[in-house]
Design an enzyme around this catalytic site. Structure first.
Site, PDB file in Angstrom:
ATOM      1  CG  ASP A  10      -1.969  -1.168   1.084  1.00  0.00           C
ATOM      2  OD1 ASP A  10      -2.382  -1.482  -0.052  1.00  0.00           O
ATOM      3  OD2 ASP A  10      -2.334  -1.755   2.113  1.00  0.00           O
ATOM      4  CE  LYS A  33      -4.155  -6.201   0.177  1.00  0.00           C
ATOM      5  NZ  LYS A  33      -4.829  -4.965  -0.250  1.00  0.00           N
ATOM      6  CG  ASP A  60      -7.437  -5.941  -2.446  1.00  0.00           C
ATOM      7  OD1 ASP A  60      -8.612  -6.279  -2.673  1.00  0.00           O
ATOM      8  OD2 ASP A  60      -7.065  -5.414  -1.378  1.00  0.00           O
ATOM      9  CE  LYS A  62     -11.035  -4.871  -0.339  1.00  0.00           C
ATOM     10  NZ  LYS A  62      -9.682  -4.323  -0.451  1.00  0.00           N
ATOM     11  CG  ASP A  65     -20.526  -1.825 -12.156  1.00  0.00           C
ATOM     12  OD1 ASP A  65     -21.728  -1.779 -12.469  1.00  0.00           O
ATOM     13  OD2 ASP A  65     -19.736  -0.881 -12.341  1.00  0.00           O
ATOM     14  CB  ILE A  66     -24.602  -4.468 -13.583  1.00  0.00           C
ATOM     15  CG1 ILE A  66     -23.805  -3.813 -14.714  1.00  0.00           C
ATOM     16  CG2 ILE A  66     -25.493  -3.450 -12.881  1.00  0.00           C
ATOM     17  CD1 ILE A  66     -24.681  -3.315 -15.852  1.00  0.00           C
ATOM     18  CG  ASN A  68     -22.582  -6.917 -19.754  1.00  0.00           C
ATOM     19  OD1 ASN A  68     -22.238  -7.953 -20.319  1.00  0.00           O
ATOM     20  ND2 ASN A  68     -22.484  -5.721 -20.301  1.00  0.00           N
ATOM     21  CB  THR A 122     -10.853  -7.047   8.602  1.00  0.00           C
ATOM     22  OG1 THR A 122     -10.047  -6.348   7.663  1.00  0.00           O
ATOM     23  CG2 THR A 122     -10.864  -8.520   8.250  1.00  0.00           C
ATOM     24  CD  GLN A 193      -7.496  -4.178   9.118  1.00  0.00           C
ATOM     25  OE1 GLN A 193      -8.704  -4.366   9.163  1.00  0.00           O
ATOM     26  NE2 GLN A 193      -6.788  -4.365   8.025  1.00  0.00           N
ATOM     27  N   GLY A 213      -0.010  -5.704   5.824  1.00  0.00           N
ATOM     28  CA  GLY A 213       0.501  -4.474   5.221  1.00  0.00           C
ATOM     29  C   GLY A 213       1.398  -3.717   6.170  1.00  0.00           C
ATOM     30  NE  ARG A 214      -2.359  -0.110   7.937  1.00  0.00           N
ATOM     31  CZ  ARG A 214      -3.586   0.226   8.278  1.00  0.00           C
ATOM     32  NH1 ARG A 214      -3.851   1.479   8.618  1.00  0.00           N
ATOM     33  NH2 ARG A 214      -4.552  -0.671   8.268  1.00  0.00           N
TER      34      ARG A 214
HETATM   35  O1  C5P Z   1      -1.917  -2.505   6.795  1.00  0.00           O
HETATM   36  P1  C5P Z   1      -2.846  -3.678   6.992  1.00  0.00           P
HETATM   37  O2  C5P Z   1      -2.140  -4.940   7.453  1.00  0.00           O
HETATM   38  O3  C5P Z   1      -4.048  -3.329   7.850  1.00  0.00           O
HETATM   39  O4  C5P Z   1      -3.376  -3.979   5.518  1.00  0.00           O
HETATM   40  C1  C5P Z   1      -4.388  -4.886   5.252  1.00  0.00           C
HETATM   41  C2  C5P Z   1      -4.651  -4.882   3.785  1.00  0.00           C
HETATM   42  O5  C5P Z   1      -5.741  -5.761   3.520  1.00  0.00           O
HETATM   43  C3  C5P Z   1      -5.044  -3.528   3.202  1.00  0.00           C
HETATM   44  O6  C5P Z   1      -4.435  -3.458   1.917  1.00  0.00           O
HETATM   45  C4  C5P Z   1      -6.555  -3.575   3.089  1.00  0.00           C
HETATM   46  O7  C5P Z   1      -7.024  -2.848   1.977  1.00  0.00           O
HETATM   47  C5  C5P Z   1      -6.797  -5.064   2.869  1.00  0.00           C
HETATM   48  N1  C5P Z   1      -8.100  -5.579   3.269  1.00  0.00           N
HETATM   49  C6  C5P Z   1      -8.582  -5.514   4.556  1.00  0.00           C
HETATM   50  N2  C5P Z   1      -9.814  -6.052   4.869  1.00  0.00           N
HETATM   51  C7  C5P Z   1     -10.544  -6.657   3.934  1.00  0.00           C
HETATM   52  C8  C5P Z   1     -10.064  -6.715   2.630  1.00  0.00           C
HETATM   53  C9  C5P Z   1      -8.827  -6.182   2.320  1.00  0.00           C
HETATM   54  O8  C5P Z   1      -7.905  -5.004   5.420  1.00  0.00           O
HETATM   55  N3  C5P Z   1     -11.685  -7.232   4.262  1.00  0.00           N
END
Ligand code: C5P
Length: 236
Positions: A10, A33, A60, A62, A65-66, A68, A122, A193, A213-214
């Site tokens: 990210d 990701k 990622d 996500k 949409d419709i 089609n 999450t 989170q 991520g972080r």
């Molecule tokens: O930095 P962190 O560990 O919180 O990153 C989690 C990653 O997972 C982010 O890129 C976030 O967009 C993604 N994500 C999430 N929860 C979801 C789907 C994706 O945290 N349900």
């Protein structure tokens, strides 16, 4: 896949992604990701750059949409030769089936990219689910229903919290993948989170893959932190 620990890249520029990837020892293949921030900012260039390292890519975006539109969008994404793509399960079974049709149509190898569905983000709490979204069920019930829908549509798994992995695997089988963000080492900040677990808890709770991520990208020593998380998750 190269790894069961997926690093969320990210970052807001290709230069930062490259700087981060170059801080890891060469030769070690990763699963990373690429999310909306870096993809919308850098476009296809970021896919090519990360592919040049030989890393597996979870793109990622996500989709929601419709049917089609999702089908034709997925047909385009399949041409990028990434390894995992995703949609929101709340878009319906019809939309998820269309996603698979699009991937089959656009695939450039024998096998299409894996497709997984986001169940409940999450970052969502029970209170937000009930009071803002007016979903009058528990998070577990909602996640399980979305996961059943995803399986019925022919998807390969879901994105969910590690806390829901076991419930999903008990009901839908271990082959149905659970890809789980919301993972933190014991002393980490939870950031935005809500439903978080440690890597070793995620293993006990049967997560197929964890997305981190972080805790890695902002660590003083990202590679050492990554390896620590891999060890905890894989139980070595
Ligand atoms: O930095 P962190 O560990 O919180 O990153 C989690 C990653 O997972 C982010 O890129 C976030 O967009 C993604 N994500 C999430 N929860 C979801 C789907 C994706 O945290 N349900």
């Amino acid at each position: 896949m190269n790894s069961k620990v997926c690093i969320a890249l990210d970052f807001d520029s290709t230069a930062k992604v490259v700087e981060f990837l170059d801080s890891f020892p060469g030769g070690e293949k990763l699963l990373v990701k690429i999310g909306m921030e870096v993809f919308y900012g850098q476009g296809l260039e970021i896919i090519k750059t990360v592919k040049s390292y030989g890393h597996d890519i979870f793109l990622d975006l996500k989709l929601y949409d419709i049917p089609n539109t999702v089908k034709s969008a997925m047909s385009q994404l399949a041409k990028l030769d990434v390894d995992i793509v995703n949609v929101h399960a709340s878009g319906s079974i019809a939309m998820m089936k269309a996603a698979i049709e699009g991937l089959e149509e656009g695939k450039i190898k024998d096998k299409r990219p894996l497709c997984i569905a986001v169940t409940c983000l999450t970052s969502l709490s029970q209170e937000v689910l009930n009071k803002e979204l007016l979903i009058d069920r528990t998070i577990d019930e909602t996640v399980l229903q979305f996961a059943k829908n995803a399986k019925e549509a022919g998807l390969d798994g879901v994105v969910c919290s590690p806390l829901e992995s076991k419930l999903i695997h008990d009901n839908l089988g271990l082959d149905f993948l659970t890809v789980t963000p919301g993972v933190r080492l014991k002393d980490d900040s939870i950031d935005d989170q809500q439903r978080v677990t440690t890597p070793s808890d995620a293993r006990v709770l049967t997560s197929s893959y964890i997305v981190v991520g972080r805790p890695i990208t902002r660590a003083k020593d990202p590679y050492a932190t990554y390896k620590k998380i891999v060890r905890e998750f894989e139980g070595e």
